[in-house]
Design a protein around this motif. Structure first.
Motif, PDB file in Angstrom:
ATOM      1  N   GLU A 162      -3.935   9.863  17.910  1.00  0.00           N
ATOM      2  CA  GLU A 162      -4.682   9.304  19.037  1.00  0.00           C
ATOM      3  C   GLU A 162      -4.008   8.080  19.634  1.00  0.00           C
ATOM      4  O   GLU A 162      -4.393   7.614  20.700  1.00  0.00           O
ATOM      5  N   GLY A 163      -3.018   7.520  18.944  1.00  0.00           N
ATOM      6  CA  GLY A 163      -2.327   6.353  19.485  1.00  0.00           C
ATOM      7  C   GLY A 163      -1.726   5.523  18.376  1.00  0.00           C
ATOM      8  O   GLY A 163      -2.152   5.602  17.223  1.00  0.00           O
ATOM      9  N   PRO A 164      -0.722   4.685  18.715  1.00  0.00           N
ATOM     10  CA  PRO A 164       0.008   3.944  17.690  1.00  0.00           C
ATOM     11  C   PRO A 164      -0.826   2.909  16.935  1.00  0.00           C
ATOM     12  O   PRO A 164      -0.516   2.568  15.797  1.00  0.00           O
ATOM     13  N   ASN A 165      -1.880   2.387  17.556  1.00  0.00           N
ATOM     14  CA  ASN A 165      -2.668   1.343  16.918  1.00  0.00           C
ATOM     15  C   ASN A 165      -4.020   1.823  16.408  1.00  0.00           C
ATOM     16  O   ASN A 165      -4.792   1.032  15.853  1.00  0.00           O
ATOM     17  N   VAL A 166      -4.313   3.097  16.607  1.00  0.00           N
ATOM     18  CA  VAL A 166      -5.635   3.606  16.248  1.00  0.00           C
ATOM     19  C   VAL A 166      -5.853   3.596  14.737  1.00  0.00           C
ATOM     20  O   VAL A 166      -6.925   3.219  14.255  1.00  0.00           O
ATOM     21  N   LEU A 167      -4.834   3.993  13.978  1.00  0.00           N
ATOM     22  CA  LEU A 167      -4.974   4.031  12.518  1.00  0.00           C
ATOM     23  C   LEU A 167      -5.281   2.646  11.971  1.00  0.00           C
ATOM     24  O   LEU A 167      -6.221   2.470  11.186  1.00  0.00           O
ATOM     25  N   LYS A 168      -4.496   1.641  12.367  1.00  0.00           N
ATOM     26  CA  LYS A 168      -4.717   0.271  11.871  1.00  0.00           C
ATOM     27  C   LYS A 168      -6.109  -0.220  12.256  1.00  0.00           C
ATOM     28  O   LYS A 168      -6.810  -0.849  11.442  1.00  0.00           O
ATOM     29  N   GLN A 169      -6.530   0.094  13.471  1.00  0.00           N
ATOM     30  CA  GLN A 169      -7.851  -0.350  13.919  1.00  0.00           C
ATOM     31  C   GLN A 169      -8.954   0.259  13.072  1.00  0.00           C
ATOM     32  O   GLN A 169      -9.884  -0.436  12.636  1.00  0.00           O
ATOM     33  N   ARG A 170      -8.850   1.536  12.792  1.00  0.00           N
ATOM     34  CA  ARG A 170      -9.907   2.207  12.030  1.00  0.00           C
ATOM     35  C   ARG A 170      -9.890   1.808  10.558  1.00  0.00           C
ATOM     36  O   ARG A 170     -10.899   1.945   9.882  1.00  0.00           O
ATOM     37  N   LEU A 171      -8.761   1.332  10.076  1.00  0.00           N
ATOM     38  CA  LEU A 171      -8.694   0.885   8.689  1.00  0.00           C
ATOM     39  C   LEU A 171      -9.207  -0.536   8.508  1.00  0.00           C
ATOM     40  O   LEU A 171      -9.467  -0.963   7.394  1.00  0.00           O
ATOM     41  N   THR A 172      -9.341  -1.272   9.610  1.00  0.00           N
ATOM     42  CA  THR A 172      -9.738  -2.679   9.505  1.00  0.00           C
ATOM     43  C   THR A 172     -11.019  -3.006  10.255  1.00  0.00           C
ATOM     44  O   THR A 172     -11.518  -4.124  10.141  1.00  0.00           O
ATOM     45  N   LEU A 173     -11.575  -2.039  11.010  1.00  0.00           N
ATOM     46  CA  LEU A 173     -12.757  -2.302  11.836  1.00  0.00           C
ATOM     47  C   LEU A 173     -13.964  -1.535  11.323  1.00  0.00           C
ATOM     48  O   LEU A 173     -13.860  -0.368  10.952  1.00  0.00           O
ATOM     49  N   SER A 177     -20.815  -2.083  13.414  1.00  0.00           N
ATOM     50  CA  SER A 177     -21.117  -3.451  13.832  1.00  0.00           C
ATOM     51  C   SER A 177     -20.120  -4.006  14.837  1.00  0.00           C
ATOM     52  O   SER A 177     -20.403  -4.990  15.526  1.00  0.00           O
ATOM     53  N   GLY A 178     -18.923  -3.392  14.918  1.00  0.00           N
ATOM     54  CA  GLY A 178     -17.896  -3.898  15.813  1.00  0.00           C
ATOM     55  C   GLY A 178     -17.116  -5.071  15.247  1.00  0.00           C
ATOM     56  O   GLY A 178     -16.255  -5.643  15.930  1.00  0.00           O
ATOM     57  N   THR A 179     -17.400  -5.447  14.009  1.00  0.00           N
ATOM     58  CA  THR A 179     -16.680  -6.552  13.373  1.00  0.00           C
ATOM     59  C   THR A 179     -15.577  -6.010  12.471  1.00  0.00           C
ATOM     60  O   THR A 179     -15.407  -4.795  12.325  1.00  0.00           O
ATOM     61  N   ALA A 180     -14.853  -6.926  11.846  1.00  0.00           N
ATOM     62  CA  ALA A 180     -13.898  -6.527  10.815  1.00  0.00           C
ATOM     63  C   ALA A 180     -14.645  -5.886   9.650  1.00  0.00           C
ATOM     64  O   ALA A 180     -15.845  -6.122   9.465  1.00  0.00           O
ATOM     65  N   ASN A 181     -13.934  -5.058   8.879  1.00  0.00           N
ATOM     66  CA  ASN A 181     -14.580  -4.435   7.725  1.00  0.00           C
ATOM     67  C   ASN A 181     -14.253  -5.205   6.447  1.00  0.00           C
ATOM     68  O   ASN A 181     -13.552  -6.218   6.452  1.00  0.00           O
ATOM     69  N   ARG A 182     -14.763  -4.724   5.341  1.00  0.00           N
ATOM     70  CA  ARG A 182     -14.621  -5.396   4.044  1.00  0.00           C
ATOM     71  C   ARG A 182     -13.157  -5.561   3.645  1.00  0.00           C
ATOM     72  O   ARG A 182     -12.748  -6.608   3.139  1.00  0.00           O
ATOM     73  N   SER A 183     -12.357  -4.528   3.883  1.00  0.00           N
ATOM     74  CA  SER A 183     -10.949  -4.571   3.508  1.00  0.00           C
ATOM     75  C   SER A 183     -10.211  -5.683   4.241  1.00  0.00           C
ATOM     76  O   SER A 183      -9.482  -6.480   3.638  1.00  0.00           O
ATOM     77  N   PHE A 184     -10.393  -5.764   5.555  1.00  0.00           N
ATOM     78  CA  PHE A 184      -9.688  -6.771   6.347  1.00  0.00           C
ATOM     79  C   PHE A 184     -10.187  -8.177   5.999  1.00  0.00           C
ATOM     80  O   PHE A 184      -9.414  -9.135   5.964  1.00  0.00           O
ATOM     81  N   ASP A 235     -12.487 -18.710  12.514  1.00  0.00           N
ATOM     82  CA  ASP A 235     -13.459 -18.072  11.627  1.00  0.00           C
ATOM     83  C   ASP A 235     -13.359 -16.558  11.755  1.00  0.00           C
ATOM     84  O   ASP A 235     -12.894 -16.034  12.774  1.00  0.00           O
ATOM     85  N   LEU A 236     -13.803 -15.848  10.741  1.00  0.00           N
ATOM     86  CA  LEU A 236     -13.790 -14.381  10.775  1.00  0.00           C
ATOM     87  C   LEU A 236     -15.116 -13.841  10.268  1.00  0.00           C
ATOM     88  O   LEU A 236     -15.567 -14.210   9.183  1.00  0.00           O
ATOM     89  N   VAL A 237     -15.728 -12.955  11.054  1.00  0.00           N
ATOM     90  CA  VAL A 237     -16.964 -12.273  10.658  1.00  0.00           C
ATOM     91  C   VAL A 237     -16.627 -10.845  10.283  1.00  0.00           C
ATOM     92  O   VAL A 237     -15.849 -10.175  10.965  1.00  0.00           O
ATOM     93  N   ALA A 238     -17.210 -10.358   9.194  1.00  0.00           N
ATOM     94  CA  ALA A 238     -16.958  -8.981   8.756  1.00  0.00           C
ATOM     95  C   ALA A 238     -18.210  -8.422   8.111  1.00  0.00           C
ATOM     96  O   ALA A 238     -19.036  -9.163   7.567  1.00  0.00           O
TER      97      ALA A 238
END
Length: 309
Positions: A162-173, A177-184, A235-238
């Protein structure tokens, strides 16, 4: 040969993984959790290749404290698996010259099975099953891990198409909620703790739990926006769990600053009604807590544990 009962369990797990769809963080967690269940491992990790490093994007059991850890891919058994695209078994990390012995000691493992995740013709990650004690392996343990890894890799490959940045986005988002996920969150917290250790600095963590909010998925994005309103630059919300959010408070030089910001976050979260939950119920459901490095804890996972209300 894998016993029939375990094969059926693997098929059920693969169906579950497909059902998780684009939530790749949940896919990795579910795959590694099922691999642990079927092999009796003491923990599991999915390590994603990112440039010249591997990042612990999913971790459970004895490896959970290392979630988000970023390590050089060179001179590691995981790196060998990525290069060879074939599984590797280590019966004892103290006598195996292929492994990063210091890294194994940090996690607390002595034996492991590592299998590659191949997406788009390239090895993009590994799944690692770990044991606390040296051991000889049954013939089907690597097969079980590989079958679950293959399904995970297939879902990752869809994202790469689907695109060069889609994998990274789905692994970290976190999509809900639209925020970062637990891993990130843990990746960033690990890095900030390391920086604070080097510079003798301070770091704050806040946790906001709203009981039952996961049953109202339409409210998750609203809650995350309310938390972000009271955040400062850096700051970072996840989203850490079903009904839990975490915040890295980057400018927390003393406890009074953490307490003040947490109070504002709490007022922001509970100051307006949400669809499906009354004002009074929201106030009662919302619980907050905080911790400060180095006063309360010295590692990422300990800081979160100390902050949980």
């Amino acid at each position: 040969m894998i016993p029939n009962q375990k094969l059926l369990a693997i098929i059920d797990a693969q169906v579950q993984l497909v059902g998780l769809g684009n939530d790749l963080s949940a896919v990795m967690d579910a795959a590694s959790s099922k691999a642990v269940e079927l092999t009796g491992a003491d923990g599991a990790v999915v390590e994603l290749l990112e440039d010249d490093a591997i990042v612990y994007r999913s971790a459970s059991g004895i490896a959970e404290a290392q979630l988000g850890l970023r390590m050089p891919v060179a001179n590691s058994l995981s790196g060998r698996v990525l290069t060879s695209r074939s599984a590797a078994l280590c019966s004892d990390s103290e006598t195996d010259d292929r492994v990063n012995r210091d890294a194994c000691r940090k996690v607390g493992l002595r034996a492991m099975v590592i299998v590659p995740l191949i997406a788009g013709g390239e090895a993009v990650a590994v799944m690692k099953l770990v044991w606390k004690a040296p051991r000889e392996f049954n013939e089907y343990e690597a097969e079980i891990a590989q079958l679950l890894a293959n399904m995970t890799a297939m879902l990752m490959q869809r994202a790469t198409q689907e695109g060069p940045n889609v994998l990274k986005q789905r692994l970290t988002l976190d999509e809900a909620s639209g925020t970062a996920n637990r891993s990130f969150f843990y990746e960033q917290l690990q890095a900030k703790v390391a920086a604070a250790q080097t510079g003798h600095g301070h770091l704050g963590v806040a946790v906001v739990r709203i009981n039952g909010i996961a049953a109202l998925p339409e409210a998750l994005a609203d809650i995350s926006r309310r938390i972000e309103r009271e955040c400062r630059p850096g700051d970072l919300v996840a989203r850490l769990g079903h009904d839990e959010f975490g915040v890295i408070l980057n400018m927390a030089s003393r406890r009074s600053i953490v307490t003040s910001q947490l109070h504002r976050i709490s007022l922001s979260v509970t100051g307006e009604s949400l669809p499906g939950i009354s004002d009074a119920a929201l106030r009662q459901a919302c619980h907050t807590g905080s911790s400060l490095y180095p006063e309360d804890a010295h590692t990422a996972i300990e800081l979160v544990q100390a902050a949980r209300p």
